[in-house]
Design an enzyme around this catalytic site. Structure first.
Site, PDB file in Angstrom:
ATOM      1  N   ASP A  51      35.977  30.110  39.294  1.00 39.04           N
ATOM      2  CA  ASP A  51      35.652  31.194  39.952  1.00 39.04           C
ATOM      3  C   ASP A  51      35.594  32.356  39.049  1.00 39.04           C
ATOM      4  O   ASP A  51      36.438  32.958  38.369  1.00 39.04           O
ATOM      5  CB  ASP A  51      37.048  31.658  41.008  1.00 39.04           C
ATOM      6  N   TYR A  56      35.232  40.918  36.131  1.00 39.39           N
ATOM      7  CA  TYR A  56      35.993  40.096  35.199  1.00 39.39           C
ATOM      8  C   TYR A  56      35.908  40.488  33.584  1.00 39.39           C
ATOM      9  O   TYR A  56      36.652  40.031  32.778  1.00 39.39           O
ATOM     10  CB  TYR A  56      36.713  38.723  35.450  1.00 39.39           C
ATOM     11  N   LYS A  85      30.541  36.954  41.659  1.00 43.96           N
ATOM     12  CA  LYS A  85      30.658  38.029  42.714  1.00 43.96           C
ATOM     13  C   LYS A  85      29.862  39.398  42.385  1.00 43.96           C
ATOM     14  O   LYS A  85      29.996  39.822  41.345  1.00 43.96           O
ATOM     15  CB  LYS A  85      32.097  38.413  43.019  1.00 43.96           C
ATOM     16  N   HIS A 118      31.863  40.824  46.818  1.00 40.27           N
ATOM     17  CA  HIS A 118      33.290  40.904  46.201  1.00 40.27           C
ATOM     18  C   HIS A 118      34.261  41.968  47.140  1.00 40.27           C
ATOM     19  O   HIS A 118      35.583  40.965  47.545  1.00 40.27           O
ATOM     20  CB  HIS A 118      33.317  41.692  44.879  1.00 40.27           C
TER      21      HIS A 118
HETATM   22  P1  NDP Z   1      47.580  33.358  40.850  1.00 42.12           P
HETATM   23  O1  NDP Z   1      48.174  33.538  42.148  1.00 42.12           O
HETATM   24  O2  NDP Z   1      46.469  32.177  40.784  1.00 42.12           O
HETATM   25  O3  NDP Z   1      48.132  33.338  39.664  1.00 42.12           O
HETATM   26  C1  NDP Z   1      49.137  33.826  39.217  1.00 42.12           C
HETATM   27  C2  NDP Z   1      49.903  33.750  37.974  1.00 42.12           C
HETATM   28  O4  NDP Z   1      50.805  32.684  38.171  1.00 42.12           O
HETATM   29  C3  NDP Z   1      48.930  33.673  36.879  1.00 42.12           C
HETATM   30  O5  NDP Z   1      49.019  35.012  36.171  1.00 42.12           O
HETATM   31  C4  NDP Z   1      49.848  32.596  35.895  1.00 42.12           C
HETATM   32  O6  NDP Z   1      50.333  33.031  34.823  1.00 42.12           O
HETATM   33  C5  NDP Z   1      50.925  32.035  36.893  1.00 42.12           C
HETATM   34  N1  NDP Z   1      50.842  30.699  37.107  1.00 42.12           N
HETATM   35  C6  NDP Z   1      49.608  29.848  37.206  1.00 42.12           C
HETATM   36  N2  NDP Z   1      49.905  28.594  37.256  1.00 42.12           N
HETATM   37  C7  NDP Z   1      51.465  28.373  37.343  1.00 42.12           C
HETATM   38  C8  NDP Z   1      52.283  27.498  37.878  1.00 42.12           C
HETATM   39  N3  NDP Z   1      52.008  26.283  37.733  1.00 42.12           N
HETATM   40  N4  NDP Z   1      53.586  27.758  37.724  1.00 42.12           N
HETATM   41  C9  NDP Z   1      54.198  29.209  37.433  1.00 42.12           C
HETATM   42  N5  NDP Z   1      53.135  30.322  37.322  1.00 42.12           N
HETATM   43  C10 NDP Z   1      51.767  29.782  37.225  1.00 42.12           C
HETATM   44  O7  NDP Z   1      46.825  34.847  40.902  1.00 42.12           O
HETATM   45  P2  NDP Z   1      45.530  35.438  40.550  1.00 42.12           P
HETATM   46  O8  NDP Z   1      45.941  36.776  41.412  1.00 42.12           O
HETATM   47  O9  NDP Z   1      45.176  35.734  39.131  1.00 42.12           O
HETATM   48  O10 NDP Z   1      44.045  35.043  41.539  1.00 42.12           O
HETATM   49  C11 NDP Z   1      43.698  33.714  40.984  1.00 42.12           C
HETATM   50  C12 NDP Z   1      42.196  34.063  40.748  1.00 42.12           C
HETATM   51  O11 NDP Z   1      41.519  34.297  42.218  1.00 42.12           O
HETATM   52  C13 NDP Z   1      41.863  35.131  39.971  1.00 42.12           C
HETATM   53  O12 NDP Z   1      41.701  34.672  38.568  1.00 42.12           O
HETATM   54  C14 NDP Z   1      40.268  35.198  40.508  1.00 42.12           C
HETATM   55  O13 NDP Z   1      39.351  34.047  39.991  1.00 42.12           O
HETATM   56  C15 NDP Z   1      40.416  35.275  41.953  1.00 42.12           C
HETATM   57  N6  NDP Z   1      40.780  36.518  42.463  1.00 42.12           N
HETATM   58  C16 NDP Z   1      39.905  37.139  43.524  1.00 42.12           C
HETATM   59  C17 NDP Z   1      39.961  38.034  44.025  1.00 42.12           C
HETATM   60  C18 NDP Z   1      38.873  38.721  44.888  1.00 42.12           C
HETATM   61  O14 NDP Z   1      38.956  40.093  45.388  1.00 42.12           O
HETATM   62  N7  NDP Z   1      38.063  38.038  45.324  1.00 42.12           N
HETATM   63  C19 NDP Z   1      41.144  38.953  43.957  1.00 42.12           C
HETATM   64  C20 NDP Z   1      42.170  38.304  42.857  1.00 42.12           C
HETATM   65  C21 NDP Z   1      41.901  37.022  42.289  1.00 42.12           C
HETATM   66  P3  NDP Z   1      49.821  32.091  33.375  1.00 42.12           P
HETATM   67  O15 NDP Z   1      48.369  32.473  33.231  1.00 42.12           O
HETATM   68  O16 NDP Z   1      50.873  32.882  32.546  1.00 42.12           O
HETATM   69  O17 NDP Z   1      49.865  30.512  33.684  1.00 42.12           O
END
Ligand code: NDP
Length: 325
Positions: A51, A56, A85, A118
């Site tokens: 995604d 980004y 997006k 988006h």
């Molecule tokens: P997520 O809910 O997917 O992740 C949140 C955080 O959780 C990350 O920063 C990560 O840190 C941590 N994490 C990941 N896996 C684990 C695990 N197994 N255990 C504990 N912590 C974990 O959040 P996002 O808000 O980043 O959303 C994901 C994706 O969705 C984005 O990257 C993007 O591609 C999309 N998105 C789309 C949007 C839209 O407007 N359409 C808006 C927001 C997001 P770490 O990297 O340190 O593991």
């Protein structure tokens, strides 16, 4: 190569989408090179859906990761599903095709598998991705016709630049605007919105299902909690005792339970991690099944908590989060 975790859902245009995707957004202080490393690990461990977005600022790095994994024989292009997006400063119908071509060139791809609007609100086009006036106030464009944007996406699909088209952050009213558009050629295949056990989107999910639109969830692990976007005092999803207790029964983490919950409801999950161990952990959600009691317990922790509300856009007439859903 097809992966064991490449479980797919059928979209309303006949194409299929992997139920789990790898999220590629990271805050500005994370070097873009980290996204390239993480995307390669994600593909190595079995993610077949990436995604991305122009916003980004890492299309080049993600494109390189994909090309490298094709070159080393891990995947073929057709095994991989890439979502892009359209950012809100590009809401100019006659310029959208050239913008998509630009993204494809940066990604080194011939097509995107899915392309989404988006956000439903429009910002002043040209220049900055977040245009501001001399007082630092974001400059909205309030004259954009979302249906005209949708028609431009339909033309991108017809031109073969993108295989499927959909929307993101649309509420029911905005989805209906597209669905009821005179002369609609293609329905949106999906609506990508924030979705997790604290914001389970049950009404929007029901509406989408009844219209054969898939709901794709972002921030499914409770978001990256960006300090500018997320209220830092809000509860942390992955610390929820219900998710922990259910996980214990299956020897799974709260994150794996949160992901599995969505998959069993027919929601596509986009999970972001740039940490190798957590990337591996997040794909291991196809070897257990939550019981209907577990599903009900998780339904019960919903609290309509939106982490990604982005209040700076709240005055825009197309801001999606003032309606109930
Ligand atoms: P997520 O809910 O997917 O992740 C949140 C955080 O959780 C990350 O920063 C990560 O840190 C941590 N994490 C990941 N896996 C684990 C695990 N197994 N255990 C504990 N912590 C974990 O959040 P996002 O808000 O980043 O959303 C994901 C994706 O969705 C984005 O990257 C993007 O591609 C999309 N998105 C789309 C949007 C839209 O407007 N359409 C808006 C927001 C997001 P770490 O990297 O340190 O593991």
């Amino acid at each position: 190569m097809a992966s064991k975790s490449d479980v797919r859902l059928l979209m309303n245009d006949g194409n299929t989408i992997p139920v789990i995707g790898f999220g590629t957004y990271a805050p500005e202080y994370v070097p873009a090179a980290d996204s390239e490393k993480a995307a390669k690990i994600a593909i190595d461990v079995g993610f077949r859906h990436i995604d991305g977005a122009h916003l980004y600022f890492n299309e080049k790095e993600i494109g390189r990761a994909i090309q490298e994994k094709i070159a080393d024989g891990t995947i073929k292009r057709q095994d991989l599903f890439y979502t892009g997006k359209l950012w809100s400063t590009f809401h100019v119908p006659e310029l959208i095709q050239s913008h998509v071509k630009q993204s494809l060139q940066t990604l080194q791809l011939d097509y995107m598998d899915l392309y989404l609007i988006h956000w439903p609100f429009s910002l002043k086009s040209g220049g900055e991705f977040m245009p501001v006036d001399e007082n630092g106030k974001i400059i909205f464009d309030t004259n954009v016709d979302l249906c005209a944007i949708w028609e431009a996406l339909e033309q991108c699909k017809d031109a073969g630049l993108v295989k499927s088209i959909g929307v993101s952050n649309f509420n029911r009213r905005q989805l209906e605007l597209i669905l009821n558009k005179p002369g609609l050629k293609y329905k949106p295949v999906c609506n990508q919105v924030e979705c997790h056990p604290y914001l389970n989107q049950s009404k929007l999910l029901k509406f989408c299902k009844s219209n054969d639109i898939l709901l794709a969830g972002y921030s499914v692990l409770g978001s990256h909690r960006h300090k500018d976007w997320v209220d830092q005092t809000s509860p942390v999803l992955l610390e929820d005792p219900v998710l922990a207790a259910i996980g214990k029964q299956y020897n799974k983490s709260p994150a794996q339970v949160a992901l599995r919950y969505q998959i069993q409801r027919g929601v596509i999950v986009i999970a972001k991690s740039y940490n190798p161990e957590r990337i591996k952990e997040n794909i291991k959600v196809f070897d257990f099944e939550l019981s209907s009691e577990d599903m009900k317990l998780i339904d019960g922790i919903n609290r309509n908590l939106r982490y990604v509300a982005i209040p700076v856009f709240a005055d825009h007439p197309q801001y999606p989060f003032k309606d109930e859903y």
